[in-house]
Scaffold this motif. Structure first.
Motif, mmCIF file in Angstrom:
data_model
loop_
_atom_site.group_PDB
_atom_site.id
_atom_site.type_symbol
_atom_site.label_atom_id
_atom_site.label_comp_id
_atom_site.label_asym_id
_atom_site.label_seq_id
_atom_site.Cartn_x
_atom_site.Cartn_y
_atom_site.Cartn_z
ATOM 1 N N ALA A 48 14.250 -39.886 -9.730
ATOM 2 C CA ALA A 48 13.767 -39.049 -10.832
ATOM 3 C C ALA A 48 12.249 -38.944 -10.751
ATOM 4 O O ALA A 48 11.585 -39.780 -10.136
ATOM 5 C CB ALA A 48 14.191 -39.630 -12.173
ATOM 6 N N VAL A 49 11.720 -37.919 -11.393
ATOM 7 C CA VAL A 49 10.275 -37.735 -11.473
ATOM 8 C C VAL A 49 9.948 -37.211 -12.873
ATOM 9 O O VAL A 49 10.724 -36.439 -13.455
ATOM 10 C CB VAL A 49 9.759 -36.786 -10.357
ATOM 11 N N ASP A 59 8.912 -32.079 -17.912
ATOM 12 C CA ASP A 59 10.055 -31.761 -17.057
ATOM 13 C C ASP A 59 10.414 -33.047 -16.335
ATOM 14 O O ASP A 59 9.567 -33.629 -15.648
ATOM 15 C CB ASP A 59 9.721 -30.673 -16.043
ATOM 16 N N ARG A 60 11.631 -33.495 -16.527
ATOM 17 C CA ARG A 60 12.084 -34.675 -15.822
ATOM 18 C C ARG A 60 12.996 -34.217 -14.709
ATOM 19 O O ARG A 60 14.107 -33.734 -14.942
ATOM 20 C CB ARG A 60 12.836 -35.637 -16.737
ATOM 21 N N ARG A 72 21.593 -27.624 -20.357
ATOM 22 C CA ARG A 72 20.475 -28.547 -20.497
ATOM 23 C C ARG A 72 20.040 -29.157 -19.153
ATOM 24 O O ARG A 72 18.861 -29.418 -18.951
ATOM 25 C CB ARG A 72 20.896 -29.663 -21.450
ATOM 26 N N LEU A 73 20.980 -29.408 -18.276
ATOM 27 C CA LEU A 73 20.704 -29.939 -16.943
ATOM 28 C C LEU A 73 20.538 -28.741 -16.017
ATOM 29 O O LEU A 73 21.512 -28.161 -15.538
ATOM 30 C CB LEU A 73 21.851 -30.839 -16.476
ATOM 31 N N VAL A 86 15.391 -31.539 -16.486
ATOM 32 C CA VAL A 86 15.695 -31.532 -17.911
ATOM 33 C C VAL A 86 14.360 -31.384 -18.629
ATOM 34 O O VAL A 86 13.397 -32.087 -18.305
ATOM 35 C CB VAL A 86 16.378 -32.849 -18.353
ATOM 36 N N ARG A 87 14.303 -30.473 -19.571
ATOM 37 C CA ARG A 87 13.067 -30.253 -20.333
ATOM 38 C C ARG A 87 13.101 -31.090 -21.604
ATOM 39 O O ARG A 87 14.083 -31.039 -22.359
ATOM 40 C CB ARG A 87 12.922 -28.775 -20.656
ATOM 41 N N LEU A 88 12.043 -31.855 -21.825
ATOM 42 C CA LEU A 88 11.962 -32.770 -22.962
ATOM 43 C C LEU A 88 10.688 -32.509 -23.753
ATOM 44 O O LEU A 88 9.611 -32.380 -23.160
ATOM 45 C CB LEU A 88 11.972 -34.221 -22.473
ATOM 46 N N GLU A 89 10.819 -32.448 -25.068
ATOM 47 C CA GLU A 89 9.658 -32.190 -25.914
ATOM 48 C C GLU A 89 9.371 -33.315 -26.889
ATOM 49 O O GLU A 89 8.233 -33.474 -27.321
ATOM 50 C CB GLU A 89 9.858 -30.878 -26.671
ATOM 51 N N THR A 90 10.392 -34.086 -27.263
ATOM 52 C CA THR A 90 10.210 -35.177 -28.220
ATOM 53 C C THR A 90 10.980 -36.409 -27.750
ATOM 54 O O THR A 90 11.863 -36.310 -26.896
ATOM 55 C CB THR A 90 10.729 -34.800 -29.623
ATOM 56 N N VAL A 91 10.674 -37.552 -28.330
ATOM 57 C CA VAL A 91 11.395 -38.782 -28.019
ATOM 58 C C VAL A 91 12.878 -38.618 -28.332
ATOM 59 O O VAL A 91 13.738 -39.143 -27.622
ATOM 60 C CB VAL A 91 10.776 -39.983 -28.773
ATOM 61 N N ALA A 92 13.209 -37.856 -29.361
ATOM 62 C CA ALA A 92 14.619 -37.623 -29.721
ATOM 63 C C ALA A 92 15.375 -36.928 -28.587
ATOM 64 O O ALA A 92 16.597 -37.077 -28.479
ATOM 65 C CB ALA A 92 14.711 -36.799 -31.005
ATOM 66 N N ASP A 93 14.662 -36.199 -27.731
ATOM 67 C CA ASP A 93 15.306 -35.541 -26.593
ATOM 68 C C ASP A 93 15.778 -36.541 -25.529
ATOM 69 O O ASP A 93 16.605 -36.210 -24.691
ATOM 70 C CB ASP A 93 14.356 -34.534 -25.940
#
Length: 109
Positions: A48-49, A59-60, A72-73, A86-93
């Motif tokens: 992963a990166v 972006d993970r 989502r994937l 996977v795009r992440l914007e908050t810790v909840a993501d």
């Protein structure tokens, strides 16, 4: 280098920290390699990166060869280091689904 990646994107640092904390819990052989613009998570190879892509999104990238993309994937471009992102914007993501993908990629590495 990590401080420079999140300069002006400080709100994303907790998302980064949550990803790294979970990845570290997967096994003692998990390595963190900080680069100029990303952080690679690796075992025998990168699985992963983490890339602070914009001021509001990480972006993970993740290696899940053979897995179909979903809403989502997201499938990554052919030839990319990772097969999906996977795009992440908050810790909840950083939820159970994201953690399951990360664990799967770790186990495949």
């Amino acid at each position: 280098m990590l401080e420079a990646q999140y300069r002006g994107k400080e709100a994303l640092r907790p998302v980064h920290d949550a990803l790294v904390k979970y990845a570290a819990s997967l096994g003692k052989d998990m390595e963190i390699s900080t680069k100029k613009t990303s952080v690679a998570l690796r075992r025998s190879k990168n699985f992963a990166v983490i890339v602070p892509a914009t001021k509001t999104r990480i972006d993970r990238g993740i290696n899940l060869k053979g897995e179909p993309g979903t809403g989502r994937l997201l499938d990554e471009k052919p030839g990319s280091m990772c097969t999906h992102k996977v795009r992440l914007e908050t810790v909840a993501d950083v939820d159970a689904e994201v953690k399951a993908w990360l664990k799967d990629a770790y186990e495949r590495a």
